[in-house]
Scaffold this active site. Structure first.
Site, short mmCIF file in Angstrom:
data_model
loop_
_atom_site.label_atom_id
_atom_site.label_comp_id
_atom_site.label_asym_id
_atom_site.label_seq_id
_atom_site.Cartn_x
_atom_site.Cartn_y
_atom_site.Cartn_z
N GLU A 82 82.96 73.15 34.75
CA GLU A 82 81.88 73.45 35.68
C GLU A 82 82.34 73.23 37.11
O GLU A 82 82.98 72.24 37.45
CB GLU A 82 80.60 72.66 35.38
CG GLU A 82 79.36 73.21 36.11
CD GLU A 82 79.10 74.69 35.85
OE1 GLU A 82 79.74 75.52 36.54
OE2 GLU A 82 78.29 75.03 34.98
N ASP A 118 76.20 79.09 33.45
CA ASP A 118 74.98 79.58 34.08
C ASP A 118 74.74 81.06 33.77
O ASP A 118 73.94 81.71 34.43
CB ASP A 118 75.03 79.35 35.59
CG ASP A 118 76.25 80.00 36.25
OD1 ASP A 118 77.02 80.69 35.55
OD2 ASP A 118 76.44 79.81 37.47
#
Length: 522
Positions: A241, A320
């Site tokens: 991430e 996401d």
């Protein structure tokens, strides 16, 4: 059925020795060419990891079983004509996918892969991913876009061409909050791009970026997040991430890691969740693994040591739902705990033994689906020239026994049932799995199948007797008065007379007639 996934962990030394013995045995099997329809007991990836004390908590594949005892469904297809669904299982316990069941169910229409089932007892099945904060809802991958051979059987991989992805949120048993885990996937180095993010692994429960260290997933592509990157990729990277990491510094610290563009690639990531992670890659058709990084967690910013994984599973997109990437997926697993290097090596040996992309049992040099062939020109000037791809363009080039392996591979094609009409044919590239010969603006190119109706039509050709009385001519499915023709060494679909230079009637009958011959690369 799944008892092998829950064996009592052995002491560390004994685990390492068992995994080492398994690796040696599998390497010997691969070297002598054993690629049967089922593997020896305890030899498949999740058996190997369980024996080493790091059981699989997720096992996904559309090509084969990943436990020797597994005899359930691998994936589900959904039919466009009526919305009906059907599960595709294995031919036998521990064996390969029953692709014929898919072919029968989807005959006369198209299908997408609707679910990829988890073979582990955790039941972490992957469903088509809904919208996230960075991308709209995804589509399922076309079920017939990536035909390959494994263990001598025709099977299908999963081909992602953007806005396609799968997810299981809050998966059972997957690492959370700094727990150790490992994962691998078999992918392809020929179908990649530099868009975010072709991932497989641990992601957020909410389809959103929730901060550093909240992902722990393999990324494979040509996106260089932390410069400098060596070579042009594609690279195995860790999507933790807010960064695709090739080392704790972000950028690669291995000058030899210039990327892996093999048709079939093993990509591996493991992370103890606290102060260590490692990435590896290998050719899934031969050889062992290369360790690309092994060391501390990222130090570029805070949040990675310890990790903060959330235990969701993602395939084909970012955490996401950044879903601009393309990629290929054949199999992958996730483990509970940090696997040993010996277990990783044994798994790689097993993957090699599968023979991904190996010879089809169908007789070569014919127009039967599954056959591999080369197409030779019959025009008097050009009888040593064959259709081949070069920089994605379809051209003709002289090929002989003394030609390079590249020239031979580029001029070899696998016959598939016509993507738009099964009684016709489509030609898949021998060395670019999932790429087909298709026309666009009448010129032919090598392109990855995207599942669209237009692509299917453009990549379908209907054989007829050779127009010059020799060989075979191939009519375009969607322009039936146009045939595959070489003109000035470039390949088109051409009419017998028309507005374009390549439609010239001069030698047209010869130029559209091809000898179906044995492939230069079987």
């Amino acid at each position: 059925m799944f008892a092998t996934a829950h064996r009592t962990p052995l002491p560390h030394l004994k685990k390492a020795l068992l995994a080492l013995f398994a690796a040696v045995g599998l390497l010997i099997s691969a070297l002598v060419g054993g690629t049967g329809t089922a593997q020896a007991a305890g030899s498949l990836p999740c058996d190997i990891y369980a024996s080493a004390g790091t059981a699989c908590v997720a096992a996904h594949s559309t090509t084969r079983a990943l436990y020797t005892a597994y005899n359930g469904p691998l994936y589900q297809v959904k039919r466009a004509s009526d919305g009906g669904t059907a599960n595709v299982g294995v031919l036998s316990a521990g064996g390969y996918a029953n692709a014929a069941a898919q072919n029968s169910f989807c005959a006369g229409t198209t299908c997408v892969i609707n679910v990829i089932y988890d073979q582990s007892p955790r039941h972490n099945d992957l469903y088509i991913e809904p919208a996230g904060t960075a991308g709209p809802a995804n589509s399922g991958a076309p079920a017939d876009a990536l035909p390959v051979t494994a263990g001598g059987h025709q099977v299908y991989g999963v081909s992602f061409s953007g806005h396609m992805g799968y997810r299981h949120t809050a998966a059972a048993g997957v690492a959370v909050n700094g727990q150790a885990e490992g994962m691998y996937m078999v992918t392809s180095g020929t179908h990649v791009n530099n868009r975010c993010c072709f991932d497989y692994g641990n992601a957020e429960v909410k389809i959103a970026d929730t901060g550093n260290g909240h992902m722990d997933a393999i990324n494979f592509g040509t996106e260089c997040w932390f410069a400098p990157c060596n070579g042009s990729g594609p690279w195995v990277q860790a999507d933790l991430e807010n960064g695709l990491f090739q080392s704790n510094l972000g950028h690669s610290t291995d000058s030899s890691d210039t990327g892996n563009s093999a048709p079939f690639v093993t990509a591996l990531l493991k992370n103890n969740g606290q102060n260590y992670f490692a990435t590896k890659d290998g050719n899934a058709q031969s050889g062992g693994l290369n360790t690309r990084y092994s060391g501390p967690e990222p130090s570029t910013s805070s949040g990675y040591s310890p990790m903060h994984q959330e235990g969701s599973i993602v395939l084909g997109t970012g955490g996401d739902n950044s879903n601009g990437s393309i990629g290929s997926f054949f199999e992958g697993v996730m483990t509970s705990g940090l696997p040993t290097d010996a277990a990783d090596n044994a798994v790689q040996a097993d993957i090699v033994s599968v023979g991904y992309g190996g010879r089809s049992p169908v007789t070569a040099g014919t127009l039967s689906p599954g056959s591999t062939l080369s197409l030779r020109a019959t025009t008097a000037c050009c009888t040593t020239r064959y259709i081949r791809h070069q920089n994605n363009n379809a051209v003709t080039s002289p090929v002989s026994s003394g030609s390079s392996a590249l020239d031979k591979g580029d001029s070899s094609w696998i016959v598939r049932p016509g993507l738009a009409k099964s009684s016709c044919v489509s030609f898949e590239s021998r060395n670019y799995p999932g790429d087909f010969l298709r026309h666009s603006d009448y010129q032919l190119f090598r392109r990855p199948m995207d599942g669209s109706a237009l692509f299917r039509a453009d990549a379908t050709f209907c054989p007829q007797s050779g127009k010059n009385g020799e060989g075979t001519s191939f009519a375009s499915y969607n322009f039936p008065d146009r045939f595959i023709r070489h003109y000035d060494n470039t390949v088109y679909v051409a009419a017998d007379g028309g507005p374009n230079a390549f439609d010239s009637s001069t030698s047209w009958a010869d130029d559209v007639s091809w000898v179906v011959s044995a492939p230069w690369t079987p």
